[in-house]
Enzyme design. Structure first.
Site, PDB file in Angstrom:
ATOM      1  N   HIS A 122       0.866  -1.179   0.000  1.00  0.00           N
ATOM      2  CA  HIS A 122       0.000   0.000   0.000  1.00  0.00           C
ATOM      3  C   HIS A 122       0.909   1.238   0.000  1.00  0.00           C
ATOM      4  CE1 HIS A 122      -2.725   2.956   1.943  1.00  0.00           C
ATOM      5  NE2 HIS A 122      -3.708   2.204   1.491  1.00  0.00           N
ATOM      6  N   CYS A 365      -4.678   2.513  -3.767  1.00  0.00           N
ATOM      7  CA  CYS A 365      -3.461   3.008  -3.102  1.00  0.00           C
ATOM      8  C   CYS A 365      -2.294   2.046  -3.302  1.00  0.00           C
ATOM      9  CB  CYS A 365      -3.668   3.247  -1.613  1.00  0.00           C
ATOM     10  SG  CYS A 365      -4.864   4.530  -1.268  1.00  0.00           S
TER      11      CYS A 365
HETATM   12  N1  PMP Z   1      -1.950  -0.833   4.522  1.00  0.00           N
HETATM   13  C1  PMP Z   1      -2.880  -1.585   3.915  1.00  0.00           C
HETATM   14  C2  PMP Z   1      -2.509  -2.958   3.423  1.00  0.00           C
HETATM   15  C3  PMP Z   1      -4.167  -1.072   3.749  1.00  0.00           C
HETATM   16  O1  PMP Z   1      -5.101  -1.803   3.147  1.00  0.00           O
HETATM   17  C4  PMP Z   1      -4.463   0.222   4.235  1.00  0.00           C
HETATM   18  C5  PMP Z   1      -5.837   0.834   4.058  1.00  0.00           C
HETATM   19  N2  PMP Z   1      -6.384   0.690   2.794  1.00  0.00           N
HETATM   20  C6  PMP Z   1      -3.457   0.942   4.869  1.00  0.00           C
HETATM   21  C7  PMP Z   1      -2.216   0.382   4.993  1.00  0.00           C
HETATM   22  C8  PMP Z   1      -3.697   2.312   5.418  1.00  0.00           C
HETATM   23  O2  PMP Z   1      -4.607   2.251   6.465  1.00  0.00           O
HETATM   24  P1  PMP Z   1      -5.204   3.595   7.086  1.00  0.00           P
HETATM   25  O3  PMP Z   1      -5.733   4.386   5.945  1.00  0.00           O
HETATM   26  O4  PMP Z   1      -6.279   3.104   8.003  1.00  0.00           O
HETATM   27  O5  PMP Z   1      -4.097   4.269   7.805  1.00  0.00           O
END
Ligand code: PMP
Length: 406
Positions: A122, A365
């Protein structure tokens, strides 16, 4: 696992969309819905307990502090950390990873030193390190993936050099659903004397995580993806690791004594928790973890794996359907990214929405992963413990309808 009883705890699931369709919510990897128990505990705290935590002599402040620190203990038990001082409250996975990237690189990395990440990360686990690249000249080394979305462990081993300082990888891919062999990844890193951060945003809601058993050095997750409130997350760190890191932000709570000449910092975990914490969200998170634990993560995992296998099989019946990620359902978690013929993911998502089905579209993302797969984006259906086979059938019927429109 009785999903019918569980669904009753989530009022939003009875909502009709566009006035006529019952909601089929399949965007759980982005955020999960909240059970009454979470929302009511937070409302109760605001109405009856609210006061700022720590160092308050008055009744409410002490009660609020007890709740907040009790929540930390609930998180400790949930992850099986050794001590509550290893549990840092943050705003979510993103902040947890940024905290490690900044503080770890400040403590241990200089120009030319390397972090190993993977091709399926991500953005939060890429850009946080790139910021340190800009600040300190550190370098990113990337574990490649196979065509069906698994990490290439043979290539991973080759990435270690005498400049490697940390490995930072995701437990479960938010796009491919791949469950990575993190225990093995950690073991290999430790053989090289290198610590590991695991991004647990997509694993904690779906499987039991034991940080001592994994032996990870850091572990990050978000409350809102595990039926808890937004705005709160967790960074677990081994005590001896956290002790060695400098503070992340400065302010109240994180200090012991302050003079204009010199400030001493508070003990763990408060050294990393500058400012008033979201003590109501921590209560919500603890109630969410209680909820998940009362259903049982083994039962949740078995139920969701079965549902995912059913969905992969049913979606596979659709002509021109391409499903990304591992074909082996034993390592394919509750996330299914798909593409139907050359129907654009945005068109598919928009039309599914009109049919009452919420999925996510886009790059999720994970743009470098999209580049690796040679696509711009996908449609993604992701499941939670309250989803059902009937909802999967509704998704399949709706995709077929959309396909006919093109
Ligand atoms: N890492 C992964 C694998 C995710 O799926 C996400 C959220 N889509 C995040 C990090 C980021 O999480 P947050 O937006 O809750 O900080």
């Amino acid at each position: 696992m009785n999903y019918e009883l569980i669904r009753k705890d989530f009022p939003i699931l009875t909502k009709t969309i566009y006035g006529k369709y019952p909601l089929v919510y399949l965007d759980n990897a982005a955020t999960t819905q909240k059970p009454r128990q979470v929302v009511e505990a937070m409302t109760e705290e605001y109405y009856n307990v609210n006061a700022n935590v720590h160092r308050g002599v008055h009744f409410l402040s002490q009660q609020a502090t007890e709740l907040h620190e009790g929540s930390r203990e609930t998180v400790r038990k949930f992850l099986n950390a050794r001590s509550a001082s290893e549990i840092v409250f943050t705003r979510g996975t993103t902040e947890s990873i940024n905290l490690v990237a900044q503080c770890f690189s400040d403590a241990f990395m200089k120009e030319g030193d390397e972090v190993i990440v993977s091709e399926m990360e991500h953005h939060s686990n890429i850009v946080s390190w790139q910021l340190q690249q800009q600040r300190k000249g550190i370098r990113l080394r990337v574990i490649p993936i196979t065509d069906d979305g698994q990490l290439r462990l043979d290539e991973y081993e080759k990435l270690f050099t005498d400049r490697t300082r940390i490995v930072s990888v995701t437990h479960v891919s938010n796009v491919l659903g791949t469950v990575n062999p993190v225990k093995e990844i950690i073991r290999i890193a430790h053989e090289h004397g290198i610590p590991v951060l695991i991004d647990g945003a997509q694993s904690t809601p779906h499987m039991k995580v034991d940080v001592q058993e994994l032996d990870c050095d850091f572990f990050a997750f978000s409350g809102h993806k595990i039926y808890g409130p937004t705005g709160i997350g967790v960074l677990y760190g081994k005590e001896e690791m956290l002790e060695k890191l400098p503070p992340y932000m400065g302010g109240g709570e994180m200090i012991k004594n302050v003079t204009f000449e010199r400030t001493t910092f508070n003990e763990l975990p408060f050294k990393f928790e500058a400012g008033t914490p979201d003590y109501v969200a921590s209560t919500g998170l603890a109630r969410a973890l209680d909820y998940v634990s009362s259903v049982g993560l083994d039962a949740i995992e078995a139920y969701e794996r079965d549902l995912t296998a059913y969905a992969i099989q049913r979606m596979g019946e659709i002509e021109d359907m391409k499903i990304f990620g591992p074909a082996d359902v034993s390592i394919h978690d509750a996330v299914i990214s798909f593409q139907v013929g050359n129907i654009h993911h945005l068109d598919m998502g928009t039309l599914l929405d009109r049919l009452g089905i919420a999925v996510r579209t886009g790059h999720h993302c994970a743009e470098p992963l999209m580049h690796r797969l040679g696509i711009e984006g996908t449609c993604r259906a992701s499941f939670a413990m309250y989803n059902t086979r009937e909802e999967v059938d509704a998704l399949v019927a709706a995709i077929k309808r959309v396909r006919q429109m093109f």
